[in-house]
Design a protein around this motif. Sequence first.
Motif, PDB file in Angstrom:
ATOM      1  N   GLU A 258      37.005  34.751  31.784  1.00 47.43           N
ATOM      2  CA  GLU A 258      37.882  35.804  32.285  1.00 47.43           C
ATOM      3  C   GLU A 258      39.187  35.748  31.497  1.00 47.43           C
ATOM      4  OE1 GLU A 258      37.037  38.090  34.401  1.00 47.43           O
ATOM      5  OE2 GLU A 258      35.085  37.237  34.929  1.00 47.43           O
ATOM      6  N   ASP A 259      39.887  36.864  31.414  1.00 48.78           N
ATOM      7  CA  ASP A 259      41.073  36.934  30.555  1.00 48.78           C
ATOM      8  C   ASP A 259      42.216  36.053  31.033  1.00 48.78           C
ATOM      9  OD1 ASP A 259      39.843  38.685  28.845  1.00 48.78           O
ATOM     10  OD2 ASP A 259      40.734  40.477  29.746  1.00 48.78           O
ATOM     11  N   ARG A 260      42.379  35.929  32.343  1.00 49.85           N
ATOM     12  CA  ARG A 260      43.555  35.238  32.874  1.00 49.85           C
ATOM     13  C   ARG A 260      43.132  34.088  33.783  1.00 49.85           C
ATOM     14  NH1 ARG A 260      48.028  38.960  32.246  1.00 49.85           N
ATOM     15  NH2 ARG A 260      49.249  37.740  33.727  1.00 49.85           N
ATOM     16  N   TYR A 261      43.709  32.922  33.573  1.00 50.42           N
ATOM     17  CA  TYR A 261      43.379  31.760  34.383  1.00 50.42           C
ATOM     18  C   TYR A 261      43.742  32.001  35.850  1.00 50.42           C
ATOM     19  CZ  TYR A 261      42.916  26.852  35.727  1.00 50.42           C
ATOM     20  OH  TYR A 261      42.525  25.666  36.324  1.00 50.42           O
ATOM     21  N   GLU A 262      44.831  32.690  36.099  1.00 54.05           N
ATOM     22  CA  GLU A 262      45.295  32.917  37.465  1.00 54.05           C
ATOM     23  C   GLU A 262      44.314  33.745  38.285  1.00 54.05           C
ATOM     24  OE1 GLU A 262      48.701  35.578  37.878  1.00 54.05           O
ATOM     25  OE2 GLU A 262      48.384  36.227  35.808  1.00 54.05           O
ATOM     26  N   TRP A 263      43.377  34.429  37.637  1.00 54.12           N
ATOM     27  CA  TRP A 263      42.394  35.215  38.363  1.00 54.12           C
ATOM     28  C   TRP A 263      41.284  34.370  38.984  1.00 54.12           C
ATOM     29  CZ3 TRP A 263      41.267  39.565  34.221  1.00 54.12           C
ATOM     30  CH2 TRP A 263      42.352  40.455  34.175  1.00 54.12           C
ATOM     31  N   LEU A 264      41.139  33.144  38.535  1.00 54.42           N
ATOM     32  CA  LEU A 264      39.938  32.387  38.876  1.00 54.42           C
ATOM     33  C   LEU A 264      39.813  32.094  40.360  1.00 54.42           C
ATOM     34  CD1 LEU A 264      39.726  29.865  35.905  1.00 54.42           C
ATOM     35  CD2 LEU A 264      38.513  32.033  36.199  1.00 54.42           C
ATOM     36  N   MET A 265      40.930  31.751  41.010  1.00 50.06           N
ATOM     37  CA  MET A 265      40.860  31.294  42.399  1.00 50.06           C
ATOM     38  C   MET A 265      41.637  32.220  43.330  1.00 50.06           C
ATOM     39  SD  MET A 265      38.893  28.819  41.852  1.00 50.06           S
ATOM     40  CE  MET A 265      38.415  27.806  40.436  1.00 50.06           C
ATOM     41  N   LEU A 266      41.315  33.488  43.273  1.00 51.86           N
ATOM     42  CA  LEU A 266      41.948  34.496  44.123  1.00 51.86           C
ATOM     43  C   LEU A 266      40.987  34.976  45.210  1.00 51.86           C
ATOM     44  CD1 LEU A 266      43.765  36.701  41.457  1.00 51.86           C
ATOM     45  CD2 LEU A 266      44.777  34.934  42.914  1.00 51.86           C
TER      46      LEU A 266
END
Length: 517
Positions: A258-266
């Motif tokens: 995925e493009d952004r790490y912050e998206w992983l655990m939402l």
Amino acid sequence: MKKIRQNRFLRMMFLLALALYFNSCTDDLEKTPENVTTSDKQFNSVEGYKQGLVSVYSNLAYSTFLRFYWSMQEYTTDMAVSTWNDGGDGIYHELAWSADSPAITNVYNAAINMITLCNNYINEASPDKVSARGFSGSEANQIEQFKSEARFLRAYCFWILMDCYGNPPFPTEETLGTTAPSQIQRADLFDFLENELTDIESILADPGTNEWGRPDKAAAWALLARMYVNAKVYTGQEHYTEAITYSNRIIDEGYALEDRYEWLMLGDNNLNTNEFIWTINYDNTNITWYSTNFLALGPAGVPGSINGMSSSWQAFRFTQQVPALFPTADTSIDKRAMFYTNGQNLEVNSITTSTDGYSAYKYRNKKRDGSPIEQNNNFGNISDIDFPVFRLAEIYLIYAESVLRGGTGGNLTLALDYVNKIRGRAYANDPSSTLGNITSTQLTLDFILDERARELYWEAHRRTDLIRYNRLTTGDYLWAWKGNAEAGRAVDDKYNLFPIPTSDLLANPNLQQIEGF
């Protein structure tokens, strides 16, 4: 590649779990059941078989399993200290448990219970019973796929027992309800799991085609890759070539970071279909305090405005050794460094002081755009965050480590490229960026261990990683309060494993304890 999220499947999981629970409760244990669903009634249709499988999934998701397994994997390492220090979290970090410690029974019992449910399902989906119930053709094939998923879930739980307890009991569908299970040696269990997973891979759904949260071929390959990279610990034999082989199978299916790490655990991380291989699913309609709730609410100090739920439980923090692995303790360089530092001290001078040690806001019950997740419950703070058991970044790191350890079928150029994709996302929200690139001379085994810590923190990997690198119990790597010493100390190597609980030793004469416990 496309995966489909099926909320209906998830809700069915929870409702069936509740039904099974309440049907098992009565004030009069002598009462003769008047409304019991027998196996023949339950499994008289393909939908009935699917509902039976749902009960197995629900037990994995809505039992205490994930929370206790996470504690076992993280509190034993530099990744977490517990403010509450109850339920065994203290002895975990001290590396000082015994066979009588209640904490070690939690994951053990959860895994054995899951295996028992899977064994029962496998029996009910045997060719003889399926045929006797009148199923054939496509219906029989569909039931066979359901059974292969139950076999995968059983293999996953056996892997946990092999990894954590060494030589566990070995209950199978053939011994279910007849005799106390025998004990299996770690290397023999490894062989069983290898054969089981390779046997079902052709039956499981093709990668990316199953319902979200149900395993497919890629999930079996990911478990095999994880087993193979740890094979020397389990068997004394190296299987790095095989780890590369199965990593390649997953990579070749077209998965992508995925493009952004912050998206992983939402809370909407069901959108991460490019990277996630197999997940344990959660939905806030289904109320439980043992879901990913603890991963969003547990980190000390993190306010509800950030975690998307409510104020922190003040439950856990990092030791100071973890922030030291990052260039800074904020996201200005490496965007994975999602440390929460407000009001928190870097150093852990006291394990039970909630302000000693940074925490993190990696898990947040929000959407990608920052908006809140609608709460469909009376509490207002139940998590929707799915837990990725396997994701592509881990596979990239397994590939790179296996190449460095001498496995064949891969090459250093690709290994470096995969690691730099991970770092490109970390440094620039773009896996193709060169901003975080390292060189081939920097790509060492020590670097891989540190990169796994940066990429996979709080995803229940750290204990297994440190054992593979011979750093959990030895003096080669120390962290705050390791072995109950403020600066850390080496401990007995027996703590690379957890003992079989005394209660099970007393109940099953076939079991022998690990030497030293």
